[in-house]
Design an enzyme around this catalytic site. Structure first.
Site, PDB file in Angstrom:
ATOM      1  CG  LEU A 149      10.709   6.622  -2.187  1.00  0.00           C
ATOM      2  CD1 LEU A 149      12.099   7.051  -2.462  1.00  0.00           C
ATOM      3  CD2 LEU A 149       9.711   7.709  -1.647  1.00  0.00           C
ATOM      4  CG  ASP A 150       3.923   3.466  -6.414  1.00  0.00           C
ATOM      5  OD1 ASP A 150       4.492   3.233  -7.328  1.00  0.00           O
ATOM      6  OD2 ASP A 150       3.119   4.180  -6.189  1.00  0.00           O
ATOM      7  CE  LYS A 151       5.276   7.172 -12.726  1.00  0.00           C
ATOM      8  NZ  LYS A 151       4.173   8.203 -12.687  1.00  0.00           N
TER       9      LYS A 151
END
Length: 464
Positions: A149-151
Site C-alpha cells: 500500500l502507498d501512504k
C-alpha cells in the site's frame, strides 16, 4: 508530485524541481533541464508500458478443458454409433444414441461456467464501487500472497488536517482558531486550508484580515481586529525575535506545528498532520483475516514520504513493514523483488509515483481519487476511494473464483455421468436408454444450474 508527501517541501536556489510541482509561496524562476522523453514523467510512462508488457497472460482453464473435451466427445459419439450399429444392427437406435451423446455433452454448462460467474461478479463489484478491468484482473486478485500500500492519498487523506488547537495564554481555542482562519483564508497553502476547513466545520465566523503579508516557507502576518497577528513556524518567530514558551514539548513525529502570536506575544499553536482515513485500520485488520491456505497476507507500506512521517501512520493503521523515501523506480524495484521471491503481489496506490508499481504488480488497485495515469495502470479501480474497498475487492474476487470452480466441477461431473447414460451403458442390465429429448432436457438443466449458482454472487456482501 512524485514523492507523495502531503505538505510542501522547501527548495533553495539551485535546487531541483519537477515538472507539475505546485509553488505555494513567492515567485520562482526555473530552467528546464529535460524536455519531452527525457523528463521524469516520460520515464515513468515508459516504466508503466514495460511493466504492463512483462506480465504473463492468465491461464484459461475452461478454454483448455474445452479444447480437449470436444474431440473426446466426438470420438465417444463415433464409438457409440459403431457399437450400437454392430451390436443391435439398427441404424435408428445407433443414430438416436449418438445424437443423445452429442446433445447431453454439448459444452454449454462448461462454456457458461466462467463467463456467467465473471459477468455477475463484475456487475456486483460495480454496484459496490469496485471496477474490475476484465476477468484476468479478477482472477489475479484472488491469488495473492502480499498487499503493498502507498501512504499518502491511499491510507491517508492526502492533505494535512488540523489535529489540535492549543492555547498558551488567555485566548480560548475557538478564539485562536477564528483569528488563524481570518489570516489563512487568503492563502493557498495546504496548512492554510487545514485551518480554514477546521474552523468552518466548527461553524465559526471571522473578520477580514488586513495588511496580509506572506513570508515564503515560514508563515504570514496580518492585522485582525486591531491586533498584529503572526502565524507560522519557529523560523518566522526567530526572525521577529519572539521567544516561544520553553515548557512546550516538541511536536510528535509526522506533526507540523504552527505558532500564533498576537502583538508579538505567543498566544497558542496549531498541530496538523496527514490524517489516517477513518476506515484504514479496519481495512488492514480485514486484510489480515484473508488467508491463502494457512498463511495470512503479507502487508507492506511503500511511500516516498520520510520515515518520520510514515512511522506514526503505519503504527496507527497496524502495518509493521514500512519502507520510506522511495521514488517511483524504487517502488517498482521493490515490487519486482517481492515477485522474484515467489510472492504474488497486489499494489494499491493513487499517484503518478505509484503508476509503474501498479502496472508491475500481479494485481494493481488504483484509488478512484487518484491520477489518470494511476487509474490507467491499475487492474481494479476503487470508485469509493476508501481503504475498506480493498478487502471487499479481494473477497469478491475470491468468491467469484470459488463459484467458477463450482460451476466447472458441476459441468465436469454432469458430463461424466450423463455421457455414459446417453451412450446406453444401462441398457444391457436395465433396458434404460436416454432418448435425445431427455438428453436435451438434462443439458438445459445443467446450464440452469450453472447460471443459478453464478447468480448467487448478486447477493454477495462484505459480511459474507
Amino acid at each position: 508530485m512524485l514523492t507523495g508527501e502531503p505538505t510542501p517541501q522547501p527548495r533553495e536556489p539551485g535546487g531541483r524541481v519537477l515538472a507539475g510541482s505546485l509553488n505555494y509561496d513567492g515567485a520562482v524562476t526555473c530552467r528546464a533541464e529535460s524536455l519531452g522523453g527525457a523528463t521524469v514523467l516520460a520515464q515513468i510512462t515508459r516504466m508503466v508500458t514495460q511493466a504492463q508488457g512483462s506480465r504473463a497472460p492468465m491461464e484459461r482453464l475452461a478454454d483448455r478443458a474445452s479444447s480437449i473435451f470436444v474431440p473426446v466427445v466426438l470420438g465417444l459419439a463415433a464409438l457409440t454409433f459403431a457399437t450400437w450399429f454392430i451390436a443391435a444392427h439398427s441404424l435408428a437406435l445407433a443414430m438416436a444414441s449418438t445424437v443423445a451423446v452429442l446433445v447431453i455433452a454439448c459444452p454449454c454448462a462448461m462454456g457458461l461456467a466462467v463467463p456467467a460467474a465473471l459477468t455477475v461478479a463484475i456487475g456486483r463489484g460495480a454496484q459496490l464501487g469496485i471496477l474490475f478491468k476484465g476477468g484476468e484482473a479478477l482472477e489475479r486478485l484472488s491469488h495473492l500472497d502480499a498487499v503493498v500500500l502507498d501512504k499518502t492519498g491511499t491510507l491517508t487523506e492526502g492533505h494535512p488536517v488540523l489535529a489540535g488547537v492549543h492555547s498558551a495564554g488567555r485566548k480560548t481555542s475557538e478564539d485562536l482558531l477564528r483569528i488563524a482562519a481570518a489570516a489563512e483564508e487568503q492563502s493557498n497553502h495546504p496548512l492554510a486550508h487545514a485551518v480554514v476547513d477546521h474552523a468552518r466545520s466548527r461553524g465559526l465566523a471571522w473578520p477580514q484580515a488586513r495588511n496580509l503579508q506572506v513570508y515564503p516557507g515560514r508563515g504570514l502576518s496580518a492585522t485582525i481586529e486591531g491586533q498584529e497577528c503572526l502565524l507560522g513556524n519557529e523560523l518566522l518567530f526567530k526572525e521577529f525575535s519572539i521567544a516561544l514558551p520553553s515548557q512546550i514539548e516538541a511536536p510528535a513525529s509526522g506533526v507540523t506545528r504552527m505558532w500564533l502570536a498576537l502583538d508579538n506575544v505567543p498566544a497558542g499553536y496549531f498541530e496538523a498532520r496527514d490524517a489516517l482515513r477513518p476506515d484504514a485500520a479496519e481495512a488492514i485488520a480485514a486484510l489480515r483475516r484473508i488467508r491463502l491456505g494457512k498463511a495470512p497476507l503479507r502487508i507492506l507500506m511503500l511511500t516516498g514520504d520520510t520515515a518520520e512521517a510514515a512511522a506514526p501512520i503505519a503504527r496507527e493503521a497496524g502495518i509493521t513493514e514500512v519502507e520510506a523515501g522511495l521514488d517511483p523506480a524504487g517502488k517498482l524495484a521493490r515490487i519486482r523483488e517481492l515477485q522474484q521471491s515467489g510472492l504474488r503481489v497486489a499494489m494499491v496506490g493513487d499517484g503518478i509515483n505509484d503508476a509503474a508499481a501498479l502496472a508491475q504488480a500481479d494485481a494493481g488497485i488504483a484509488m478512484g481519487s487518484g491520477t489518470d495515469l494511476a487509474q490507467e495502470a491499475g487492474d481494479v479501480l476503487l470508485l469509493r476511494a476508501q481503504p475498506s474497498a480493498i478487502p471487499d475487492a479481494l473477497n469478491l474476487a475470491r468468491a467469484a473464483l470459488r463459484i467458477m470452480r463450482q460451476n466447472l466441477g458441476w459441468a465436469a461431473a454432469y458430463n461424466l455421468l450423463g455421457i455414459p447414460l446417453a451412450a446406453g451403458v444401462l441398457y444391457p442390465a436395465f433396458h434404460l436408454l436416454l432418448t435425445p429429448w431427455l438428453a436435451a432436457a438434462a443439458m438445459a438443466l445443467s446450464s440452469i444450474c450453472v447460471l443459478g449458482n453464478s447468480l448467487r454472487l448478486r447477493g454477495w456482501s462484505s459480511s459474507k
